[in-house]
Design a protein around this motif. Structure first.
Motif, PDB file in Angstrom:
ATOM      1  N   LEU A 150       0.860  -1.182   0.000  1.00  0.00           N
ATOM      2  CA  LEU A 150       0.000   0.000   0.000  1.00  0.00           C
ATOM      3  C   LEU A 150       0.894   1.228   0.000  1.00  0.00           C
ATOM      4  O   LEU A 150       1.803   1.336   0.845  1.00  0.00           O
ATOM      5  CB  LEU A 150      -0.895   0.027   1.230  1.00  0.00           C
ATOM      6  N   CYS A 151       0.666   2.137  -0.924  1.00  0.00           N
ATOM      7  CA  CYS A 151       1.530   3.322  -0.997  1.00  0.00           C
ATOM      8  C   CYS A 151       0.791   4.468  -1.670  1.00  0.00           C
ATOM      9  O   CYS A 151      -0.300   4.289  -2.217  1.00  0.00           O
ATOM     10  CB  CYS A 151       2.817   3.011  -1.763  1.00  0.00           C
ATOM     11  N   GLN A 152       1.406   5.631  -1.605  1.00  0.00           N
ATOM     12  CA  GLN A 152       0.830   6.770  -2.309  1.00  0.00           C
ATOM     13  C   GLN A 152       1.030   6.557  -3.806  1.00  0.00           C
ATOM     14  O   GLN A 152       2.057   6.036  -4.246  1.00  0.00           O
ATOM     15  CB  GLN A 152       1.494   8.082  -1.863  1.00  0.00           C
ATOM     16  N   ASN A 153       0.031   6.956  -4.582  1.00  0.00           N
ATOM     17  CA  ASN A 153       0.113   6.799  -6.025  1.00  0.00           C
ATOM     18  C   ASN A 153       1.364   7.488  -6.554  1.00  0.00           C
ATOM     19  O   ASN A 153       1.577   8.675  -6.293  1.00  0.00           O
ATOM     20  CB  ASN A 153      -1.138   7.408  -6.675  1.00  0.00           C
ATOM     21  N   PRO A 154       2.222   6.774  -7.289  1.00  0.00           N
ATOM     22  CA  PRO A 154       3.471   7.380  -7.781  1.00  0.00           C
ATOM     23  C   PRO A 154       3.235   8.612  -8.638  1.00  0.00           C
ATOM     24  O   PRO A 154       4.131   9.459  -8.752  1.00  0.00           O
ATOM     25  CB  PRO A 154       4.105   6.248  -8.602  1.00  0.00           C
ATOM     26  N   ARG A 155       2.047   8.736  -9.238  1.00  0.00           N
ATOM     27  CA  ARG A 155       1.764   9.899 -10.099  1.00  0.00           C
ATOM     28  C   ARG A 155       1.266  11.104  -9.310  1.00  0.00           C
ATOM     29  O   ARG A 155       1.142  12.189  -9.868  1.00  0.00           O
ATOM     30  CB  ARG A 155       0.727   9.514 -11.164  1.00  0.00           C
ATOM     31  N   SER A 156       0.963  10.913  -8.033  1.00  0.00           N
ATOM     32  CA  SER A 156       0.476  12.031  -7.230  1.00  0.00           C
ATOM     33  C   SER A 156       1.651  12.818  -6.655  1.00  0.00           C
ATOM     34  O   SER A 156       2.765  12.310  -6.542  1.00  0.00           O
ATOM     35  CB  SER A 156      -0.419  11.531  -6.091  1.00  0.00           C
ATOM     36  N   ALA A 157       1.380  14.062  -6.287  1.00  0.00           N
ATOM     37  CA  ALA A 157       2.434  14.916  -5.733  1.00  0.00           C
ATOM     38  C   ALA A 157       2.897  14.365  -4.388  1.00  0.00           C
ATOM     39  O   ALA A 157       2.082  14.071  -3.518  1.00  0.00           O
ATOM     40  CB  ALA A 157       1.913  16.345  -5.567  1.00  0.00           C
ATOM     41  N   GLN A 158       4.203  14.206  -4.226  1.00  0.00           N
ATOM     42  CA  GLN A 158       4.755  13.697  -2.978  1.00  0.00           C
ATOM     43  C   GLN A 158       6.246  13.996  -2.951  1.00  0.00           C
ATOM     44  O   GLN A 158       6.836  14.382  -3.960  1.00  0.00           O
ATOM     45  CB  GLN A 158       4.520  12.193  -2.844  1.00  0.00           C
TER      46      GLN A 158
END
Length: 303
Positions: free
Chosen positions: A189-197
């Motif tokens: 489970l992780c933050q979407n790689p395409r989202s700002a981070q």
């Protein structure tokens, strides 16, 4: 130009309606309309396209609205400085930070701040976009990198690492990975790689994906990732500060983590004497001291 007319024009442009602007200004629609028309005549331009659904700014209207918006922000800053008491903390403080830090670290601690300053109003703006503090889009920011905007007072608060977490229930049912290659048998489970981070998180996720991970859940913020972990969906990539508030979570593969992510607090130079900002800054720093002590105690206990 007449300030009253500019003030009324700004309210109309912001509301997109003569009626709504009149309600805000406590003026009749006809009075608002007369002032706008008088401003157009004095400038010899048309500021609005008038449609049945409302008002739309013309190109000249957009230019004037940009100017009045900047003026209003400067007035807000001046008003805030004038209203700041030498002894009392009250009024609105607009705080911006990322969705993850705001929901997972800051918001749960705000009851202490309100208990100490009951007349303080917090407008918490959670988004990945970096708001312009000198232009007063917010009063104070907490960001996962050093702010680059000029004329800001900045202070480094802490450092964060992105790590792997799971619940004891999930690990009992699915096994505990002993090395990175074992992640191929688990859902990540992780933050979407395409989202700002922050880049450190994206780099860690990319490294984990080299282990033939076939099942994933991606979310556009860490609050969603945490909810997935708490509901035993898989192993989550989350900030290490969650260890304090969620002590039952198990750190998976403790040697696997991102590089250091610095956390900075920043606010405009012109607000250096603001009692509201001073109260918020001191509160955050005090909470970080408590956080560090707790984390140190947990580390000694686990050792």
């Amino acid at each position: 130009m007449d300030w009253d007319k500019l003030r009324i024009f700004h309210a109309v442009a912001d509301a997109g309606s003569l009626t709504h602007a009149g309600d805000q200004l406590h003026l009749s629609q006809s009075a608002v309309s007369r002032q706008v028309r008088a401003l157009e005549e004095s400038l010899n331009v048309t500021l609005f396209h008038r449609h049945a659904r409302g008002l739309i700014l013309t190109e000249q209207g957009e230019l004037l609205f940009d100017a009045t918006r900047a003026m209003m922000k400067r007035l807000d800053a001046a008003t805030a400085r004038i209203r700041d008491s030498e002894e009392e903390v009250f009024g609105e403080l607009r705080v911006t930070t990322t969705i993850g830090f705001g929901t997972l670290w800051l918001a749960p601690r705000l009851p202490k701040l309100f208990e100490k300053y009951p007349d303080l109003n917090i407008d918490l703006m959670l988004e990945e976009r970096v708001l312009d503090l000198p232009m007063r889009e917010a009063d104070v920011a907490i960001r996962m990198k050093e702010p680059s905007q000029a004329d800001l007072i900045r202070k480094r608060l802490m450092s964060v690492h992105m790590c792997l977490f799971a619940t004891p229930e999930y690990l009992q049912e699915n096994g505990t990975p002993q090395e990175q290659q074992d992640l191929s048998n688990h859902r990540i489970l992780c933050q979407n790689p395409r989202s700002a981070q922050v880049g450190a998180a994206a780099t860690l996720v990319a490294e984990l994906m080299t282990n033939d991970v076939t099942s994933m859940l991606t979310v556009n913020n860490y609050f969603g990732v945490l909810q997935g972990v708490l509901h035993n969906i898989g192993i989550g990539v989350l900030p290490d500060y969650l260890s304090r508030d969620f002590p039952d979570l198990v750190r998976v593969l403790p040697d696997v983590h991102s590089v250091e992510v610095p956390v900075f607090l920043a606010y405009p130079e012109e607000l250096r004497h603001s009692q509201r900002i001073a109260a918020f800054r001191d509160f955050v720093q005090e909470e970080i001291v408590i956080y560090r002590k707790t984390m140190k105690a947990q580390s000694l206990t686990s050792a």
